[in-house]
Design a protein around this motif. Structure first.
Motif, mmCIF file in Angstrom:
data_model
loop_
_atom_site.group_PDB
_atom_site.id
_atom_site.type_symbol
_atom_site.label_atom_id
_atom_site.label_comp_id
_atom_site.label_asym_id
_atom_site.label_seq_id
_atom_site.Cartn_x
_atom_site.Cartn_y
_atom_site.Cartn_z
ATOM 1 N N LEU B 53 0.878 -1.398 -0.472
ATOM 2 C CA LEU B 53 -0.106 -0.295 -0.447
ATOM 3 C C LEU B 53 0.947 1.326 0.151
ATOM 4 O O LEU B 53 2.036 1.368 1.272
ATOM 5 C CB LEU B 53 -0.888 0.722 1.072
ATOM 6 C CG LEU B 53 -1.477 -0.735 1.249
ATOM 7 C CD1 LEU B 53 -2.421 -0.586 2.567
ATOM 8 C CD2 LEU B 53 -2.966 -1.000 0.390
ATOM 9 N N VAL B 55 -0.011 5.237 1.007
ATOM 10 C CA VAL B 55 -0.715 5.612 1.691
ATOM 11 C C VAL B 55 -0.479 7.354 2.336
ATOM 12 O O VAL B 55 0.840 7.576 2.000
ATOM 13 C CB VAL B 55 -1.073 5.250 3.325
ATOM 14 C CG1 VAL B 55 -1.791 3.783 2.866
ATOM 15 C CG2 VAL B 55 0.301 4.698 3.872
ATOM 16 N N VAL B 60 -5.552 5.445 1.648
ATOM 17 C CA VAL B 60 -4.452 4.734 -0.284
ATOM 18 C C VAL B 60 -4.878 4.836 -1.426
ATOM 19 O O VAL B 60 -5.829 5.648 -1.521
ATOM 20 C CB VAL B 60 -5.183 2.682 0.202
ATOM 21 C CG1 VAL B 60 -4.352 2.317 -0.615
ATOM 22 C CG2 VAL B 60 -4.784 2.211 1.789
ATOM 23 N N ALA B 63 -2.427 0.881 -4.758
ATOM 24 C CA ALA B 63 -1.684 -1.017 -3.766
ATOM 25 C C ALA B 63 -1.674 -2.085 -4.854
ATOM 26 O O ALA B 63 -2.103 -1.725 -6.048
ATOM 27 C CB ALA B 63 -4.003 -1.412 -3.721
ATOM 28 N N GLU B 371 -7.406 -3.904 -6.462
ATOM 29 C CA GLU B 371 -6.543 -3.145 -6.633
ATOM 30 C C GLU B 371 -7.042 -1.696 -6.886
ATOM 31 O O GLU B 371 -6.587 -0.631 -6.037
ATOM 32 C CB GLU B 371 -4.998 -3.226 -7.902
ATOM 33 C CG GLU B 371 -3.976 -3.708 -7.122
ATOM 34 C CD GLU B 371 -3.075 -4.476 -8.194
ATOM 35 O OE1 GLU B 371 -2.948 -3.976 -9.678
ATOM 36 O OE2 GLU B 371 -2.098 -4.902 -8.026
ATOM 37 N N LEU B 374 -8.998 -0.519 -3.938
ATOM 38 C CA LEU B 374 -8.358 0.499 -2.060
ATOM 39 C C LEU B 374 -7.833 1.520 -2.378
ATOM 40 O O LEU B 374 -8.198 2.394 -1.485
ATOM 41 C CB LEU B 374 -7.457 -0.933 -2.499
ATOM 42 C CG LEU B 374 -8.005 -1.831 -1.454
ATOM 43 C CD1 LEU B 374 -6.490 -2.413 -1.567
ATOM 44 C CD2 LEU B 374 -8.060 -2.250 -0.358
ATOM 45 N N VAL B 379 -7.398 2.962 5.924
ATOM 46 C CA VAL B 379 -6.869 1.436 5.809
ATOM 47 C C VAL B 379 -7.104 0.853 6.669
ATOM 48 O O VAL B 379 -7.455 0.230 5.913
ATOM 49 C CB VAL B 379 -4.777 2.154 6.538
ATOM 50 C CG1 VAL B 379 -4.064 1.191 6.939
ATOM 51 C CG2 VAL B 379 -3.363 2.433 5.365
ATOM 52 N N VAL B 382 -9.130 -1.690 4.681
ATOM 53 C CA VAL B 382 -8.551 -2.582 3.901
ATOM 54 C C VAL B 382 -8.714 -4.428 3.617
ATOM 55 O O VAL B 382 -9.193 -5.226 3.099
ATOM 56 C CB VAL B 382 -7.021 -2.782 3.505
ATOM 57 C CG1 VAL B 382 -6.432 -3.538 2.836
ATOM 58 C CG2 VAL B 382 -6.892 -1.216 3.491
#
Lengths: 186, 398
Positions: B53, B55, B60, B63, B371, B374, B379, B382
């Motif tokens: 990830l 961030v 996020v 990903a 992918e 996210l 976070v 997730v």
């Protein structure tokens, strides 16, 4: 399905048409026309769901066979478009612009068969193996047994039993068991 | 409000942008972003996979799914083995519902060798029973597991206990708890033991109670509702674009179920309607799976009531150690608890398969879909998103 194959064959040259079931047909198309045919099937014939992409190594013919398996959610049937590409110089036109899932399949095939799809995103990234510099591992000429012997040194005092021999004793007790007897059988 | 009172005007450029998309530019050297590896060893990750990830704060930005921690080359190993020897290897490609892979290999080999119609009726009913039991065992982990991602851990413990009871029934039926090898070419390995139906009915009654309790635990919980509603929405346009199948497609109103679309075994003789929802978020995915739990229990009852009392369990097959199948190829599919699963099976006339390729629903769900979904999420959500997509790494790396 027959109507669809007739329509397709009026546009492209089809080979090896096999009606496997009522709702499943396979057909081979040349490398140049394959992506065009797949796009036509997706946009005009309703084959909107890409079930999977796959690759088969026909080492004796010196060819890789790629498969685009498409599903029609309305008619509930599938068509498998097969493409033969040269094994020595494996390269195929990328189809990543058609579905968002295609690049993953192409990335896997690049790693496991060494096929190049120019323009496909993240093609060079590792998929399941890291730092692999041997022959791509799904090729027929990559020998898993030989690789294991070479990489992981043989362990002593280890007994191995042939599973086929064991099954033969268990399943077919009245039939010849030893290798010599089996040879005589043949 | 407090900023207004203090007269503080934050610099908008320094704050995370409100709408994060795949095209949002990221400059890692700007020190505004951080990389976090989630997994491969993390209690919240489904199986052994990792998510890399990027961030900003807790949002996020990017990903990337990393798989390969379970890769043992099953497909390659099966190419080196006789048709019947592929079974013990194939079932390890899916831990949650291994029976699906038994069915694929059995069905593909029967179809390619011309034995597809020879399988006795009783054996097909038993195959269906074992597939539905596998679905039930998977859902008993999957439904409460979604609550577990929002800290409702007790449901998981109830589910695991009840799953164990189903594994007891599997042990009775096949002699094994997790990897059964029950469905074999030509039929199944054993008939229904005496008293099986009564013991199964006892377990199903316990599961009926559990279904009500899990509803109170999860769907009557305000925290679960607030966090899951509107989270990670799947839209109908995404379904074909990303290859989304099963409950993940049905949660946004796209009714796809292999049992209804391309009926296999005797599913056309059963009375059921796959549940659908319209919102497409984590909440509706969990809700559908909860309804599927009710439906699966009902289907097992229907199968046990409708199946013949006795019959042949398998047809006569050639010597499996000298079994050669003519050149051919096929694709066999079924509806697993996670969606459409299938296997592309190629033979070349020898005594070993030329190529097998498993199509697992997670191949798309855990990579391209996850992918994409996210991005822009928190976070803390997730795990919830990952579990709601029912990702299962073994079927990706095979």
């Amino acid at each position: 399905m027959k109507e669809l194959i007739e329509k397709l064959s009026s546009k492209y040259e089809l080979q090896e048409v096999v009606y496997q079931r009522d709702n499943l047909v396979f057909a081979a198309i040349s490398k140049e026309n394959a992506i065009e045919a797949v796009t036509y099937l997706r946009d005009y014939e309703g084959y909107t769901h890409l079930v999977m992409m796959s690759c088969v190594d026909w080492i004796e013919d010196g060819k890789y066979q790629l498969l685009y398996l498409l599903h029609n959610p309305k008619l509930k049937n599938d068509i498998g478009i097969k493409v033969y590409i040269d094994r020595e110089n494996p390269e195929m036109v990328s189809a990543h612009h058609l579905w968002k899932s295609v690049w993953t399949y192409q990335r896997e095939m690049h790693e496991s068969f060494g096929i190049v799809f120019p323009g496909s995103p993240r093609l060079e990234e590792n998929f399941v193996v890291e730092g692999w510099d041997e022959t791509p591992f799904m090729r027929r000429d990559f020998d898993t047994h030989e690789y294991a012997e070479k990489t992981y040194f043989p362990r002593g005092n280890r007994k191995t039993n042939d599973p086929a021999e064991y099954m033969r004793k268990k399943l077919y007790p009245n039939q010849p068991v030893t290798a010599k007897q089996r040879k005589d059988d043949k | 409000m407090i900023n207004k009172f203090l007269g503080f005007k934050p610099d908008e450029k320094l704050l995370p942008s409100q709408t994060v998309t795949e095209d949002t530019e990221i400059d890692l050297s700007s020190h505004k972003y951080q990389k976090i590896w989630l997994g491969p060893n993390h209690p919240g990750v489904t199986g052994n996979m990792a998510i890399e990830l990027t961030v900003q704060g807790t949002t996020v930005m990017r990903a990337k799914t990393h798989v390969g921690y379970l890769h043992r080359g099953f497909e390659k190993l099966i190419e080196r083995r006789l048709f019947v020897q592929g079974f013990p290897t194939s079932i390890r490609m899916c831990v949650a519902e291994p029976d699906t892979n038994e069915y694929f290999i059995a069905r593909s080999t029967e179809e390619l060798s011309g034995y597809a119609d020879a399988v006795p009726e009783y054996a097909n009913w038993l195959r269906m029973l074992s597939l539905e039991m596998a679905r039930l065992a998977g859902l008993l982990r999957g439904v409460p597991g979604q609550g577990g991602t929002f800290a409702l851990g007790i449901g998981v413990q109830w589910g695991v206990y009840l799953r164990d009871l189903i594994l007891d029934r599997f042990e009775e039926l096949s002699g094994a708890r997790v990897y059964h090898m029950y469905i074999i070419p030509g039929g199944v390995r054993g008939a229904l033991p005496d008293g099986f139906k009564e013991r199964m009915e006892d377990n199903l009654r316990d599961i009926d109670d559990f279904i009500i309790r899990i509803k109170k635990l999860m769907f009557h919980n305000s925290v679960f509702k607030q966090r899951a509603k509107g989270l990670a929405v799947i839209t109908p346009e995404m379904v074909d674009k990303y290859g989304i199948v099963g409950t993940n497609a049905r949660c946004c109103g796209v009714k796809r179920d292999v049992r209804k679309d391309n009926p296999y075994l005797y599913y056309d003789k059963l009375d059921f309607d796959p549940p659908t929802a319209t919102d497409g978020d984590v909440y509706s995915r969990t809700w559908i799976r909860w309804q599927e739990l009710i439906q699966t229990v009902d289907l097992i009852r229907q199968i046990m009531a409708k199946m013949p009392k006795k019959g042949d369990i398998r047809c006569k097959m050639p010597n499996v150690l000298n079994w050669k199948i003519p050149k051919g190829e096929t694709y066999v599919r079924l509806e697993s608890g996670r969606g459409e699963m299938g296997m592309y099976y190629v033979t070349d006339g020898s005594d070993k398969p030329r190529r097998i390729n498993l199509r697992g629903p997670s191949y798309n769900h855990a990579i391209s879909v996850l992918e994409h979904m996210l991005i822009g999420q928190d976070v803390a959500d997730v795990h919830a998103i990952m579990v709601s997509l029912q990702t299962c790494p073994p079927e990706i790396e095979r």
